[in-house]
Scaffold this motif. Structure first.
Motif, PDB file in Angstrom:
ATOM      1  N   PRO A 106      38.879  46.009  44.928  1.00  0.00           N
ATOM      2  CA  PRO A 106      39.236  46.710  43.717  1.00  0.00           C
ATOM      3  C   PRO A 106      40.338  46.539  42.975  1.00  0.00           C
ATOM      4  O   PRO A 106      40.723  46.867  41.721  1.00  0.00           O
ATOM      5  CB  PRO A 106      39.252  48.279  44.420  1.00  0.00           C
ATOM      6  CG  PRO A 106      38.556  47.933  45.715  1.00  0.00           C
ATOM      7  CD  PRO A 106      39.023  46.821  46.013  1.00  0.00           C
ATOM      8  N   LYS A 107      41.580  45.748  43.503  1.00  0.00           N
ATOM      9  CA  LYS A 107      42.780  45.479  42.869  1.00  0.00           C
ATOM     10  C   LYS A 107      42.976  44.145  42.589  1.00  0.00           C
ATOM     11  O   LYS A 107      43.764  43.631  41.944  1.00  0.00           O
ATOM     12  CB  LYS A 107      43.845  46.072  43.555  1.00  0.00           C
ATOM     13  CG  LYS A 107      43.730  47.740  43.694  1.00  0.00           C
ATOM     14  CD  LYS A 107      44.935  48.319  44.570  1.00  0.00           C
ATOM     15  CE  LYS A 107      44.790  49.709  44.627  1.00  0.00           C
ATOM     16  NZ  LYS A 107      46.047  50.373  45.339  1.00  0.00           N
ATOM     17  N   LEU A 108      42.118  43.115  43.032  1.00  0.00           N
ATOM     18  CA  LEU A 108      42.211  41.715  42.713  1.00  0.00           C
ATOM     19  C   LEU A 108      41.849  41.436  41.347  1.00  0.00           C
ATOM     20  O   LEU A 108      41.039  42.073  40.533  1.00  0.00           O
ATOM     21  CB  LEU A 108      41.209  40.823  43.471  1.00  0.00           C
ATOM     22  CG  LEU A 108      41.455  41.091  45.108  1.00  0.00           C
ATOM     23  CD1 LEU A 108      40.558  40.024  45.836  1.00  0.00           C
ATOM     24  CD2 LEU A 108      42.780  40.690  45.402  1.00  0.00           C
ATOM     25  N   ARG A 109      42.986  40.848  40.651  1.00  0.00           N
ATOM     26  CA  ARG A 109      42.771  40.303  39.120  1.00  0.00           C
ATOM     27  C   ARG A 109      42.790  39.024  38.867  1.00  0.00           C
ATOM     28  O   ARG A 109      41.507  38.287  38.747  1.00  0.00           O
ATOM     29  CB  ARG A 109      43.923  41.241  38.397  1.00  0.00           C
ATOM     30  CG  ARG A 109      43.663  41.087  37.005  1.00  0.00           C
ATOM     31  CD  ARG A 109      44.766  42.082  36.247  1.00  0.00           C
ATOM     32  NE  ARG A 109      46.370  41.536  36.531  1.00  0.00           N
ATOM     33  CZ  ARG A 109      47.281  42.234  36.098  1.00  0.00           C
ATOM     34  NH1 ARG A 109      47.028  43.102  35.169  1.00  0.00           N
ATOM     35  NH2 ARG A 109      48.317  41.707  36.194  1.00  0.00           N
ATOM     36  N   MET A 110      43.868  38.285  38.774  1.00  0.00           N
ATOM     37  CA  MET A 110      43.962  36.829  38.509  1.00  0.00           C
ATOM     38  C   MET A 110      44.509  35.854  39.585  1.00  0.00           C
ATOM     39  O   MET A 110      45.235  36.173  40.178  1.00  0.00           O
ATOM     40  CB  MET A 110      44.922  36.744  37.053  1.00  0.00           C
ATOM     41  CG  MET A 110      45.405  35.536  36.579  1.00  0.00           C
ATOM     42  SD  MET A 110      46.602  34.250  37.735  1.00  0.00           S
ATOM     43  CE  MET A 110      48.176  35.236  37.064  1.00  0.00           C
ATOM     44  N   LEU A 111      43.767  34.759  39.448  1.00  0.00           N
ATOM     45  CA  LEU A 111      44.143  33.643  40.512  1.00  0.00           C
ATOM     46  C   LEU A 111      44.399  32.432  39.662  1.00  0.00           C
ATOM     47  O   LEU A 111      43.556  31.657  39.186  1.00  0.00           O
ATOM     48  CB  LEU A 111      43.379  33.522  41.595  1.00  0.00           C
ATOM     49  CG  LEU A 111      43.836  32.738  42.765  1.00  0.00           C
ATOM     50  CD1 LEU A 111      42.915  33.128  44.225  1.00  0.00           C
ATOM     51  CD2 LEU A 111      43.511  31.124  42.577  1.00  0.00           C
TER      52      LEU A 111
END
Length: 218
Positions: free
Chosen positions: A116-121
């Protein structure tokens, strides 16, 4: 979004894998990649973690990312990846100075609790595009990667970090760093140096409009 609501994890390990004749270069790139992230991105994040050398292990990455996700104040987790890669796989440190190859789908599964908190890689790994879709499927909102062997990091990396830190979209940040003019030079030199599949051209999977202030869709 307030900086205290953002977490960044930088994982950097190149010397344990790759060509032995380039180990000195790899160690220098490890050091510089961490120093640049510290200088450009640390001021923008409330939580900043570095996994380098023997700490750049798969289990350590899982632990740090999932721990950040348990913090109520953290709303977005970004990841900067400076590792070797092969088609569909990322190469971590095994903790003893050797590389260990892990399927990108397994890495995505490891990080699933933080979804739910993963955004940019942002990745400089070779064949990073082959890792991108599994990681987007695993929860990251946007992931970029090179089509083939990646050689243009020295020019691209600082520009991407700078653009991202100043609120530009992931698309604009990657496009600024991934300048075709300089990319061709680096890829050509890499091919002359024994990397026939050099193709540093970056593509993005997921929502390329995400910024450092965006909330993950979760």
């Amino acid at each position: 979004m307030d900086k205290d609501q953002r977490a960044l994890v930088v994982i950097s390990s190149l010397a344990p894998a790759g060509r032995k004749r380039l180990k000195v270069l790899y160690r220098a790139l490890e050091t510089v990649s961490v120093e640049m992230a510290d200088h450009m991105l640390r001021p923008c994040y409330g939580s900043f973690a570095v996994l380098a050398g023997a700490k750049a292990r798969r289990d350590q990455l899982t632990s740090v990312v999932t721990k950040a996700a348990t913090q109520d104040g953290i709303r977005a987790i970004d990841l900067v990846v400076v590792l070797h890669g092969s088609p569909g796989r990322l190469i971590f440190d095994d903790g003893n100075g050797k590389g260990v190859s892990v399927d990108a789908t397994a890495v995505a599964a490891d990080l699933a609790p933080a979804r739910p908190k993963l955004r940019m890689l942002y990745s400089t790994a070779c064949y990073g595009l082959s890792h991108a879709q599994p990681l987007v499927d695993g929860g990251f909102e946007a992931v970029c990667g090179a089509i083939g062997e990646c050689a243009n990091g020295p020019v691209e990396y600082p520009q991407v970090l700078s653009m991202w830190s100043h609120g530009h979209t992931f698309r604009d940040s990657v496009d600024k760093g991934d300048d075709p003019a300089t990319r061709v030079i680096f890829d050509t030199v890499a091919k002359w140096s024994g990397f026939p599949h050099a193709n540093s051209d970056k593509e993005i999977k997921g929502n390329a409009a995400v910024t450092i202030d965006s909330l993950p869709l979760g």
